[in-house]
Enzyme design. Structure first.
Site, PDB file in Angstrom:
ATOM      1  N   GLU A 262       1.315  -5.596 -20.440  1.00  0.00           N
ATOM      2  CA  GLU A 262       1.651  -3.895 -20.686  1.00  0.00           C
ATOM      3  C   GLU A 262       1.839  -3.814 -22.175  1.00  0.00           C
ATOM      4  O   GLU A 262       2.753  -4.417 -22.756  1.00  0.00           O
ATOM      5  CB  GLU A 262       3.168  -3.769 -19.939  1.00  0.00           C
ATOM      6  CG  GLU A 262       3.134  -3.844 -18.543  1.00  0.00           C
ATOM      7  CD  GLU A 262       2.394  -2.570 -18.136  1.00  0.00           C
ATOM      8  OE1 GLU A 262       2.075  -1.622 -18.502  1.00  0.00           O
ATOM      9  OE2 GLU A 262       2.325  -2.308 -16.674  1.00  0.00           O
ATOM     10  N   CYS A 296       6.437   2.907 -25.917  1.00  0.00           N
ATOM     11  CA  CYS A 296       5.169   2.752 -25.873  1.00  0.00           C
ATOM     12  C   CYS A 296       4.448   4.041 -25.772  1.00  0.00           C
ATOM     13  O   CYS A 296       3.003   4.052 -25.921  1.00  0.00           O
ATOM     14  CB  CYS A 296       4.660   1.692 -24.863  1.00  0.00           C
ATOM     15  SG  CYS A 296       5.506   2.038 -23.357  1.00  0.00           S
TER      16      CYS A 296
HETATM   17  P1  NAD Z   1       6.428  -7.795 -29.534  1.00  0.00           P
HETATM   18  O1  NAD Z   1       5.091  -8.104 -29.278  1.00  0.00           O
HETATM   19  O2  NAD Z   1       6.817  -8.186 -31.132  1.00  0.00           O
HETATM   20  O3  NAD Z   1       7.524  -8.499 -28.670  1.00  0.00           O
HETATM   21  C1  NAD Z   1       7.610  -8.319 -27.232  1.00  0.00           C
HETATM   22  C2  NAD Z   1       8.009  -9.709 -26.844  1.00  0.00           C
HETATM   23  O4  NAD Z   1       7.059 -10.752 -26.950  1.00  0.00           O
HETATM   24  C3  NAD Z   1       9.319 -10.216 -27.345  1.00  0.00           C
HETATM   25  O5  NAD Z   1      10.127 -10.603 -26.266  1.00  0.00           O
HETATM   26  C4  NAD Z   1       8.721 -11.398 -28.183  1.00  0.00           C
HETATM   27  O6  NAD Z   1       9.713 -12.247 -28.556  1.00  0.00           O
HETATM   28  C5  NAD Z   1       7.676 -11.950 -27.391  1.00  0.00           C
HETATM   29  N1  NAD Z   1       6.637 -12.604 -28.246  1.00  0.00           N
HETATM   30  C6  NAD Z   1       6.015 -12.387 -29.397  1.00  0.00           C
HETATM   31  N2  NAD Z   1       5.132 -13.027 -29.834  1.00  0.00           N
HETATM   32  C7  NAD Z   1       4.964 -14.077 -28.626  1.00  0.00           C
HETATM   33  C8  NAD Z   1       4.115 -15.176 -28.390  1.00  0.00           C
HETATM   34  N3  NAD Z   1       3.380 -15.472 -29.219  1.00  0.00           N
HETATM   35  N4  NAD Z   1       4.332 -15.585 -27.285  1.00  0.00           N
HETATM   36  C9  NAD Z   1       5.027 -15.135 -26.305  1.00  0.00           C
HETATM   37  N5  NAD Z   1       5.901 -14.232 -26.382  1.00  0.00           N
HETATM   38  C10 NAD Z   1       5.864 -13.586 -27.689  1.00  0.00           C
HETATM   39  O7  NAD Z   1       6.768  -6.198 -29.360  1.00  0.00           O
HETATM   40  P2  NAD Z   1       8.168  -5.618 -29.639  1.00  0.00           P
HETATM   41  O8  NAD Z   1       8.178  -5.211 -31.306  1.00  0.00           O
HETATM   42  O9  NAD Z   1       9.267  -5.821 -29.068  1.00  0.00           O
HETATM   43  O10 NAD Z   1       7.827  -4.140 -28.689  1.00  0.00           O
HETATM   44  C11 NAD Z   1       7.160  -3.037 -29.374  1.00  0.00           C
HETATM   45  C12 NAD Z   1       5.468  -3.005 -28.617  1.00  0.00           C
HETATM   46  O11 NAD Z   1       5.780  -3.210 -27.194  1.00  0.00           O
HETATM   47  C13 NAD Z   1       4.734  -1.776 -28.954  1.00  0.00           C
HETATM   48  O12 NAD Z   1       3.546  -2.247 -29.011  1.00  0.00           O
HETATM   49  C14 NAD Z   1       5.099  -1.256 -27.732  1.00  0.00           C
HETATM   50  O13 NAD Z   1       3.819  -0.180 -27.382  1.00  0.00           O
HETATM   51  C15 NAD Z   1       4.972  -2.180 -26.648  1.00  0.00           C
HETATM   52  N6  NAD Z   1       5.450  -1.672 -25.337  1.00  0.00           N
HETATM   53  C16 NAD Z   1       4.686  -1.668 -24.109  1.00  0.00           C
HETATM   54  C17 NAD Z   1       5.124  -1.384 -23.043  1.00  0.00           C
HETATM   55  C18 NAD Z   1       4.471  -0.951 -21.935  1.00  0.00           C
HETATM   56  O14 NAD Z   1       4.840  -0.892 -20.761  1.00  0.00           O
HETATM   57  N7  NAD Z   1       2.842  -0.864 -22.158  1.00  0.00           N
HETATM   58  C19 NAD Z   1       6.375  -0.852 -22.843  1.00  0.00           C
HETATM   59  C20 NAD Z   1       7.257  -1.274 -24.075  1.00  0.00           C
HETATM   60  C21 NAD Z   1       6.706  -1.546 -25.101  1.00  0.00           C
END
Ligand code: NAD
Length: 510
Positions: A262, A296
């Protein structure tokens, strides 16, 4: 603030690995959770190290072996009680979400309500884990499908919905007979610890094992990477940015596990000349400014027909002027801070790039200062006039920047809407049936979600949520999304006393 944390079981220093209510000793680096409201340190967390992660994963596996044998409606009864527990803690958990993430209290409490709604949904679903039955082509044979629990599920979540996204996954996983290992964003670890403990207390009081609901706090690349690579977790549901999804997807697929992704959006609203502009402006204000542009589903692009462009622009600027920006816990405030200074910097850089391409800043965009604003996380939401072709417009900047783009003919509006790498949510404002039907047709929006006369943001839990293209392809929450958390099995029973082969094949009689 201290009272809220205490009531939620958060101390000054917390362990970053929990199996249910059991706090494991961790040896990782200490993480400080600071409030974006004023920079105050809310609490500290000793992050999970490799050994703590392993214990969590093992405990989730052991708990799964017991939980999978509990009848699904009984699992649903536990989730019903979890929903009740969250109803009782809605105010405190909502306040913690505001404090740690920065969204306004009304939205934070709305997020807890979403969690409660998901519990209710999951309770009903626990009696509806239906499989099809089909007519066998062979006489005296019965054929059907059934769904079994899958295993411990890894759930990686983003900062902007500190508890709701976990619930979409965890509550369905629980009724499906799975256990959960949750790796929350390191920007909002306290919300995760608090929410997991509220639910785990119910599990405990119902006499079920401690490892049903688990949390591991740690760096994304390291602890998130451990989850992704852990073959004890057959499904990894990961919510976050596109680069994170790519990385996690690669790791999970390389071990032939199931990724459920997602990811980011670049959501557009098309406004046509026959739209109700008052209604559109109201929806756009919430969709673009709500959660300070950090959903998002936030409206990033507004694709507006030339003849009404200026009128809508003026209406929006006047609405934006009325947005009160400040402490998200105060009544009347519509926009709190961004989650951290890095997010403010990303917004500033995006605005600089828009300027370089010749885009026009129509309103806002400043970093605010003075009083509470001096912490550096408060910005004024902004509106820019741009072309859809600018590279920066094709990216998701997670900040309250609204791009206004002109179109001439209606088909061009749909092309512009689809001409980005992401495909999460979309909507159209029109009172013309032909326009809305074309938008919803196979030639229309290419997004996972396509709405008419409502915003791209603020989805209900009853539908399947998720997007196409770089938005990841995953679907979560309502509809038939429960199936992702179960193992599907097709069975054929032969009661004929004979051994006919399918497709009429003859292979000799013994
Ligand atoms: P992010 O990608 O920085 O982090 C999300 C999660 O992934 C965190 O828990 C982080 O620690 C983990 N993570 C980061 N790198 C990783 C790796 N290499 N391996 C495993 N885990 C890893 O995102 P964010 O800044 O927390 O959130 C914002 C983003 O999330 C935006 O792009 C937003 O659109 C998206 N989002 C999508 C949805 C959806 O349902 N489509 C919902 C909420 C947020």
């Amino acid at each position: 603030m201290k009272d809220i944390l205490k009531r939620l079981g958060i101390g000054e220093l917390n362990q970053g690995a929990l199996t249910g209510l059991n706090r494991l000793d961790c040896q990782g680096k200490v993480l400080e959770s600071a409030s974006p409201i004023d920079g105050e340190i809310l609490a500290r967390i000793t992050q999970a190290d490799s050994a703590a992660y392993d214990r969590v994963s093992q405990t989730a596996v052991a708990a799964f072996r017991q939980w999978r044998d509990v009848p699904a409606p009984k699992r649903g009864e536990v989730v019903r009680q979890i929903g009740t527990a969250f109803r009782e803690r809605k105010k405190d958990l909502g306040a913690l979400i505001s404090l740690e993430m920065g969204k306004i209290l009304a939205e934070a409490e709305g997020e807890v309500q979403e969690l409660i709604d998901v519990c209710d949904f999951a309770v009903g679903q626990s009696r509806m884990l239906y499989g099809f039955s089909m007519h066998s082509e062979r006489q005296g044979h019965r054929m059907f499908e059934q769904y079994h629990p899958l295993g411990p599920v890894g759930v990686i979540t983003a900062f902007n919905f500190p508890v709701a996204v976990w619930s979409w996954n965890a509550m369905l996983a629980l009724i499906a007979g799975d256990t959960v290992v949750w790796k929350p964003s390191s920007k909002v670890p306290l919300c995760a610890i608090a929410a997991n403990m509220i639910a785990a207390r119910v599990v405990n009081d119902c006499g079920f094992p401690e490892g049903l609901l688990n949390v591991v706090v740690g760096p994304g690349e390291y602890i998130g990477g451990r989850l992704a690579a852990d073959s004890r977790l057959p499904l990894i549901s990961a919510t976050g940015s596109v680069p994170m999804g790519r990385r996690v997807g690669e790791i999970v697929l390389s071990r032939l596990g199931k990724p459920l992704l997602e990811l980011g959006g670049n959501n557009a609203v098309i406004v046509t000349p026959c739209a109700d502009l008052g209604l559109a402006a109201q929806a756009i204000l919430f969709g673009a400014v709500g959660t300070a542009g950090q959903r998002c589903t936030t409206i990033r692009r507004l694709i507006v027909q030339d003849s009404i462009f200026d009128r809508l622009k003026e209406q929006l600027i006047s609405a934006y002027r009325q947005v009160k920006i400040g402490n998200p816990l105060e009544e009347g405030v519509l926009m709190g801070p961004l989650v951290d200074i890095k997010a403010v910097e990303a917004m500033r850089m995006a605005l600089e790039e828009i300027g370089k391409y010749g885009g026009k800043l129509l309103y806002g965009g400043e970093v605010l200062s003075g009083g509470i604003y001096d912490v550096g996380t408060y910005v004024r939401p902004c509106i820019c006039e741009v072309e859809n072709s600018y590279p920066i417009v094709k990216k998701e900047t997670f900040a309250p920047i609204l791009y206004m783009i002109r179109y001439d003919a209606f088909e061009q509006a749909i092309e512009l809407q689809n001409d980005v790498p992401q495909g999460l949510t979309s909507s159209i404002f029109t009172n013309d049936l032909r326009e809305s039907e074309l938008f919803l047709s196979s030639r229309g929006s290419d997004c996972g979600i396509a709405n008419v006369n409502i915003s791209t943001s603020g989805a209900e839990i009853g539908g399947a949520f998720g997007g196409e293209k770089e938005s990841g392809g995953g679907r979560e929450s309502g509809s038939d999304c429960w199936k992702a958390y179960m193992r599907r099995q097709t069975s054929t029973i032969n009661w004929s006393g004979k051994m006919p082969l399918a497709q009429g094949i003859k292979f000799g009689d013994l």
